[in-house]
Design a protein around this motif. Structure first.
Motif, mmCIF file in Angstrom:
data_model
loop_
_atom_site.group_PDB
_atom_site.id
_atom_site.type_symbol
_atom_site.label_atom_id
_atom_site.label_comp_id
_atom_site.label_asym_id
_atom_site.label_seq_id
_atom_site.Cartn_x
_atom_site.Cartn_y
_atom_site.Cartn_z
ATOM 1 N N ILE A 149 0.843 -1.202 0.000
ATOM 2 C CA ILE A 149 0.000 0.000 0.000
ATOM 3 C C ILE A 149 0.876 1.250 0.000
ATOM 4 C CG2 ILE A 149 -1.702 1.309 1.324
ATOM 5 C CD1 ILE A 149 -2.700 -1.455 2.388
ATOM 6 N N LEU B 96 1.020 4.151 -2.998
ATOM 7 C CA LEU B 96 0.790 5.576 -2.755
ATOM 8 C C LEU B 96 1.990 6.409 -3.177
ATOM 9 C CD1 LEU B 96 -1.040 5.327 0.683
ATOM 10 C CD2 LEU B 96 -2.046 5.943 -1.515
ATOM 11 N N VAL C 155 -5.697 1.345 4.522
ATOM 12 C CA VAL C 155 -5.320 2.257 3.436
ATOM 13 C C VAL C 155 -5.488 3.703 3.889
ATOM 14 C CG1 VAL C 155 -5.921 3.051 1.113
ATOM 15 C CG2 VAL C 155 -5.858 0.603 1.607
ATOM 16 N N ALA D 16 -2.427 6.405 4.245
ATOM 17 C CA ALA D 16 -2.520 7.650 3.475
ATOM 18 C C ALA D 16 -2.464 8.861 4.394
ATOM 19 C CB ALA D 16 -3.819 7.654 2.665
ATOM 20 N N ALA E 167 -5.842 8.751 -0.683
ATOM 21 C CA ALA E 167 -5.722 7.536 -1.487
ATOM 22 C C ALA E 167 -6.936 7.384 -2.393
ATOM 23 C CB ALA E 167 -5.600 6.316 -0.584
ATOM 24 N N SER F 43 -8.705 10.977 4.364
ATOM 25 C CA SER F 43 -7.558 10.549 3.566
ATOM 26 C C SER F 43 -7.929 9.546 2.486
ATOM 27 C CB SER F 43 -6.467 9.959 4.473
ATOM 28 O OG SER F 43 -5.964 10.955 5.350
ATOM 29 N N LEU F 44 -9.230 9.366 2.257
ATOM 30 C CA LEU F 44 -9.695 8.460 1.212
ATOM 31 C C LEU F 44 -10.521 9.235 0.194
ATOM 32 C CD1 LEU F 44 -10.838 5.365 3.330
ATOM 33 C CD2 LEU F 44 -8.731 5.588 2.000
#
Length: 479
Positions: free
Chosen positions: A150, A154, A172, A176, A183, A236-237
């Motif tokens: 992961i 990134l 994830v 991130a 991400a 962060s997603l």
């Protein structure tokens, strides 16, 4: 052409679908790579190169890959799906499924033909970087991605990470956040579509390891619903859309259509519940190829048109915009581009009790086997074979092509009619070995893996050299 009567040659041991060939030298163009032919003397040739030349130069066994065929199939999927979906959503993104077959040279072909690359490990990400593919053109799959994978994805700026579980979604997001990135993710959903294929390669039913279930239990939100809420609430997603993959080696478009309807309905529900329009829908791959005369794969244009019709109609019914569509053909591009070239070794005829009668089956041993093609032993994959080094007018005999390994299940071609005069030293070719053969290969019995030879416009070159015994000892610490 042979003049032998079919009815007199049928074996009671043969499966019902296997017909006795009228001409054992005939090559079905659906099964063999483009540019495959027989010379005037009857020898198999690819792009004008005789197999005896290839065997002398590269040895046997060897995977013989038609670069021209690969590129043609890549363009066919790109062009067909672009034409079908351009009026709906501006086109498609075609991701070549690297798990089917990948090396640096093939990754370069993928880039040059305007496709993106789907990866599912850190090693495949590293290979993509070696091939010069920009991270934005990559996707990362996998049900158990490591933190390191992961993190690497990134750092490379991959275009999307396909998230497989609620647990992974949190991981994830956490990674991130630590990197102060957002991400880009797709959620892999299992729409409950039961594809007509082997259980081991059917991947959209509930009871298997991949994806987030869309099914509600006891009135609770489904794992897919929960994942949407988590993803939309995590700073962060970046939730781009959803993904599904119903299986592999599928011929009917019906399963893909049903999956598309279910996922588009899900996208509409997300809009209604959260006020968010998901912009991407990946419908996966799994389009079948012809391994034998029995198989009848659909052409890219037919698949694309059928899927575009369903997507357009469903979006109109649901009152949603058509998301950007992506697909992941791997086997359908590379599978039929390749045949494996073997040398015949020992031949043995056995007698089998069939009811009250005794039938014969001939075993043809070749210099490879489950180490270069484990698909038959893994899930009963069916192949065909042809005498490649010469033409034969001898009557066909039911044969089983087997490998050299110390396993009774080491079968390359379970049932095929091959000429009665087949002999030690003849070359045998098995088509349809471009996908999931080299990548699943092994060093069983300390057997070096074969080379991959790319043929294009009458020229042949190595793109993966064959292993040597010296290679096998490189990781042996005691040695």
């Amino acid at each position: 052409m042979s003049t032998y009567q079919t009815t007199q040659l049928e074996s009671p041991l043969a499966p019902e679908w296997l017909a006795v060939p009228d001409d054992g030298n005939h090559l079905n163009p659906t099964v063999w790579p483009q540019g495959t032919s027989r010379t005037e003397g009857g020898e198999l040739a690819l792009s004008g190169l005789r197999v005896s030349e290839l065997a002398d130069r590269f040895g046997t066994p060897a995977y013989i890959l038609s670069e021209d065929h690969f590129r043609s199939r890549a363009r066919a999927f790109r062009d067909a799906f672009t034409a079908a979906f351009e009026p709906l959503c501006g086109g498609v993104d075609v991701y070549y499924a690297g798990k089917s077959f990948l090396c640096v040279e093939v990754a370069k072909w993928v880039k040059e033909e305007g496709l993106r690359l789907d990866t599912c490990s850190g090693g495949e990400l590293a290979l993509a970087a070696r091939a010069g593919i920009d991270g934005s053109e990559l996707g990362l799959h996998g049900n158990n991605k490591s933190d390191a994978e992961i993190d690497r994805a990134l750092d490379m700026g991959v275009g999307r990470i396909v998230v497989d579980s609620l647990h992974e979604l949190e991981r994830v997001g956490d990674i991130a956040r630590m990197k102060r990135l957002r991400a880009p993710i797709l959620l892999r959903l299992t729409p409950g579509v039961h594809a007509e294929t082997h259980d081991y390669i059917a991947t959209a039913h509930e009871d298997q390891k991949f994806g987030l279930s869309m099914a509600q239990v006891h009135g609770e939100p489904s794992p897919a619903d929960k994942a949407v809420s988590v993803a939309l609430g995590h700073p962060s997603l970046e939730l781009l859309g959803v993904h599904c993959h119903i299986g592999s080696q599928i011929f009917s478009p019906d399963g893909f259509a049903l999956a598309a309807e279910k996922l588009l309905t899900f996208i509409a529900a997300v809009r209604d519940a959260h006020g968010v329009s998901l912009e991407e829908l990946d419908l996966g791959g799994g389009y079948g190829i012809a391994y034998t005369d029995l198989d009848d794969p659909k052409e890219p244009t037919e698949l694309a048109t059928a899927m575009a019709d369903v997507v357009g109609t469903t979006c109109e019914r649901l009152g949603i915009g058509v998301p950007r569509i992506s697909i992941e053909p791997g086997r359908a591009i590379v599978g039929s581009s390749t045949f494996t070239l073997y040398a015949v070794g020992t031949l043995k005829t056995i007698h089998v009790q069939q009811g009250g009668d005794v039938a014969e089956r001939r075993y043809v041993s070749v210099d490879g086997g489950m180490s270069d093609n484990p698909r038959p032993v893994l899930y009963g994959a069916t192949y065909t074979a042809t005498l490649a080094s010469r033409r034969s007018g001898a009557p066909p005999v039911l044969s089983r092509v087997v490998g050299k390994h110390c396993e009774s299940g080491d079968i390359v071609v379970k049932d095929a009619y091959l000429p009665a005069d087949l002999a030690t030293g003849d070359l045998l070719a098995v088509p349809g070995t471009g996908a999931y053969c080299w990548v699943l290969g092994s060093n069983y019995n300390y057997t070096p893996r074969p080379p991959v030879v790319a043929v294009s416009q009458g020229k042949a070159r190595l793109i993966l050299r064959g292993e040597t015994e010296e290679d096998l000892f490189q990781r042996d610490v005691s040695w």
